[in-house]
Design a protein around this motif. Structure first.
Motif, PDB file in Angstrom:
ATOM      1  N   VAL A  24      42.405  10.538 -29.539  1.00 55.72           N
ATOM      2  CA  VAL A  24      41.372  10.010 -29.911  1.00 55.72           C
ATOM      3  C   VAL A  24      41.462   8.429 -29.372  1.00 55.72           C
ATOM      4  O   VAL A  24      42.486   7.761 -28.799  1.00 55.72           O
ATOM      5  N   ARG A  25      40.546   7.880 -29.355  1.00 54.94           N
ATOM      6  CA  ARG A  25      40.096   6.374 -28.806  1.00 54.94           C
ATOM      7  C   ARG A  25      40.717   5.415 -29.856  1.00 54.94           C
ATOM      8  O   ARG A  25      41.437   4.402 -29.412  1.00 54.94           O
ATOM      9  N   GLU A  26      40.523   5.619 -31.158  1.00 50.71           N
ATOM     10  CA  GLU A  26      41.252   4.906 -32.048  1.00 50.71           C
ATOM     11  C   GLU A  26      41.452   5.680 -33.240  1.00 50.71           C
ATOM     12  O   GLU A  26      40.799   6.844 -33.635  1.00 50.71           O
ATOM     13  N   PHE A  27      42.515   5.127 -34.073  1.00 53.43           N
ATOM     14  CA  PHE A  27      42.652   5.800 -35.457  1.00 53.43           C
ATOM     15  C   PHE A  27      42.917   4.560 -36.468  1.00 53.43           C
ATOM     16  O   PHE A  27      43.577   3.760 -35.854  1.00 53.43           O
ATOM     17  N   VAL A  56      40.963   7.638 -22.781  1.00 51.89           N
ATOM     18  CA  VAL A  56      41.488   7.139 -24.092  1.00 51.89           C
ATOM     19  C   VAL A  56      43.025   6.994 -24.070  1.00 51.89           C
ATOM     20  O   VAL A  56      43.789   8.053 -23.204  1.00 51.89           O
ATOM     21  N   PRO A  57      43.806   6.528 -24.671  1.00 53.95           N
ATOM     22  CA  PRO A  57      45.129   6.298 -24.584  1.00 53.95           C
ATOM     23  C   PRO A  57      45.998   8.114 -25.138  1.00 53.95           C
ATOM     24  O   PRO A  57      45.244   8.456 -25.825  1.00 53.95           O
ATOM     25  N   GLY A  58      46.764   8.176 -24.051  1.00 57.11           N
ATOM     26  CA  GLY A  58      47.274   9.428 -24.346  1.00 57.11           C
ATOM     27  C   GLY A  58      46.328  10.600 -23.162  1.00 57.11           C
ATOM     28  O   GLY A  58      46.965  11.431 -22.997  1.00 57.11           O
ATOM     29  N   ALA A  59      45.270  10.186 -22.957  1.00 58.33           N
ATOM     30  CA  ALA A  59      44.431  10.916 -21.735  1.00 58.33           C
ATOM     31  C   ALA A  59      43.877  10.105 -20.676  1.00 58.33           C
ATOM     32  O   ALA A  59      43.119  10.215 -20.200  1.00 58.33           O
ATOM     33  N   THR A  60      44.939   9.195 -20.268  1.00 58.76           N
ATOM     34  CA  THR A  60      44.541   8.005 -19.167  1.00 58.76           C
ATOM     35  C   THR A  60      44.637   8.796 -17.895  1.00 58.76           C
ATOM     36  O   THR A  60      44.088   8.655 -16.975  1.00 58.76           O
ATOM     37  N   GLU A  61      45.833   9.469 -17.921  1.00 61.25           N
ATOM     38  CA  GLU A  61      46.399   9.877 -16.490  1.00 61.25           C
ATOM     39  C   GLU A  61      45.760  11.131 -16.244  1.00 61.25           C
ATOM     40  O   GLU A  61      45.575  11.529 -14.974  1.00 61.25           O
TER      41      GLU A  61
END
Length: 480
Positions: free
Chosen positions: A156-159, A245-250
């Protein structure tokens, strides 16, 4: 608490800078609402004044008709109720492992006992599917007003509430979860009130790419001999991709659905009570009808069920008896018949047929094979929309959200047996036998032990076993 594998995902982008200023060891007890508000909506990117999309019946062939933007979702809430209808706390343990790629807010079954007392509803596997003629990008968020999301996938982008990273708050040297850590060093009463309750959960995926229907995507490994996860993939929904998004940037993440799970503390639409000799009463407390209801009695080698396709009228009460296991069909035969009946009920809600099959296949072992007496019923979509509001933009042409409630019912006879076992904890010569009684209950050991100890007046001799069970991971101890 977060696991080592999780902590690399829950990094500083999620720690709100204003929150850090507000809660970094200050002692201000004023009433100013510094930091993120306890109500997480609206959030950046939320569409103002969005109205829920209309729900519609499924296509006649119970499959995507090939036109329009359609969102479907299924899920389940699980509770344990005493014979008097009281919701039992401590239902935070996992029954089956999730694949390692799933984001996990806390280690399964590792909540401190003092914290788990406030959790009485386990929201399990809401799975959200998207259908579209052509590829599109959608904004998606979901809120949990009376609970917190504990697992999700894709990233997610934000939680919300946030996880604190090391050295961002005075006294925090490792990743800390203010919502589930009773020892969290809140800097002020304001911060304790803002981030301590198990409430106001929120997930935002940001820009979700809904790919073409025939897109070939790489899916993370989740073999069915270890996980039930892949059952939910056996549908005709569009594949999804999350990136940036954080966790899926690479590298982007792909899946056939959005998944989330949570823990909460709230009343359910039906109050279930139990009398002697299998008597069951299910009172509908809502202002609208409840869908199909099932009463199950599952033994070690046989099972029986009663189905009520008419559901429960608004303000009405379903009076039933748990069906006898005497002469009941063998377990495999019972599971097959019940599965067909539940799929028929799910088809009638507007889910596509492959979605109904996927839901039953995902939960078949836990719903149908776990010994005990339980009530299953279908909650109206308005209740689901109020409990876990879902925002999707652009507005879908149709939305179907189906939540099945699983109520584990403690009969007076079951409570008496648990009370008898709990009493034996007081005698060292019988304590081992008593501990085995509760250990054999798997994920339901904590709520049943808590109920027994409450009926006994909370004796001190029960505290050591309760502390061990409350802190224990139960997935490998379920023995089911």
């Amino acid at each position: 608490m977060v696991t080592a594998s999780t902590s690399r995902h829950l990094t500083l982008p999620f720690v709100l800078s204003t929150l850090i200023v507000a809660c970094a060891g200050t002692t201000d007890s004023g009433s100013s609402n510094d930091g993120a508000p306890p109500d997480p909506a609206p959030h950046p990117g939320q569409v103002p004044d969005q109205q829920p999309a209309p729900g519609v019946n499924s296509a006649p062939d119970l499959a995507y008709p090939g036109k329009g933007f359609i969102v479907h979702e299924w899920g389940t809430d699980t509770v344990v109720v005493g014979s008097d209808g009281s919701l039992q706390p401590g239902l935070h343990h996992e029954e089956e492992d999730l694949p390692a790629f799933v984001y996990d807010r806390l280690e399964a079954g590792s909540l401190d006992g003092a914290t788990s007392t406030s959790v009485n509803v386990k929201m399990e596997t809401p799975v959200t599917y998207f259908y579209a003629e052509e590829p599109l990008t959608a904004f998606v968020q979901v809120a949990f007003r009376k609970g917190i999301f504990t697992q999700w996938y894709p990233a997610v982008r934000e939680f919300y509430p946030p996880i604190f990273a090391p050295n961002t708050v005075a006294g925090v040297t490792t990743y800390k979860d203010p919502a589930f850590d009773p020892e969290f060093p809140f800097g002020s009463p304001v911060c304790s009130e803002m981030y301590g309750p198990n409430a106001n959960g929120y997930l935002e995926w940001g820009a979700l790419e809904i790919l073409g229907r025939d897109s070939d995507i790489p899916l993370p490994e989740a073999p069915l001999d270890r996980f039930t996860w892949a059952h939910a993939r056996q549908v005709g929904a569009n594949p999804l991709r999350i990136a940036g998004v954080p966790g899926a940037t690479e590298a982007p993440q792909h899946e056939r659905f959005l998944f989330y799970r949570g823990l909460g503390n709230f009343d359910l639409p039906v109050r279930v009570t139990a009398g002697v000799d299998g008597a069951i009463s299910a009172e509908n407390t809502l202002g609208e009808a409840i869908g199909t209801a099932f009463v199950l009695n599952v033994g070690a080698s046989a099972g029986a069920f009663v189905a009520h396709p008419e559901g429960i009228a608004s303000g009405g009460t379903l009076v039933e008896h748990a069906p006898s296991l005497e002469g009941a069909p063998p377990l495999d035969e019972f599971v097959e018949a019940l599965g067909v009946s539940v799929i028929d009920a799910l088809d009638a809600t507007g889910l596509y047929h492959d979605e109904a099959v996927a839901m039953v296949n995902t939960w078949k072992r836990q719903w149908f094979r776990t010994p005990g007496v339980r009530v299953l019923y279908l909650a109206p979509q308005a209740w689901t929309d109020a409990s876990i509001p879902l925002t999707v933009q652009p507005t879908p042409d149709a939305v179907v959200r189906m939540m099945m409630l699983r109520v584990e019912v403690l009969s007076p006879e079951t409570e008496a047996a648990d009370v008898g076992a709990a009493r034996r904890l007081a005698d060292p010569s019988t304590a081992g036998e008593a501990e085995r009684h509760f250990d054999d209950l798997g994920r339901f050991a904590e709520p049943r032990l808590r109920r027994a100890l409450a009926l006994l007046g909370e004796p001190a001799y029960g505290e050591p076993l309760l502390a061990r069970i409350a802190a224990g991971a139960t997935a490998s101890a379920a023995r089911e």
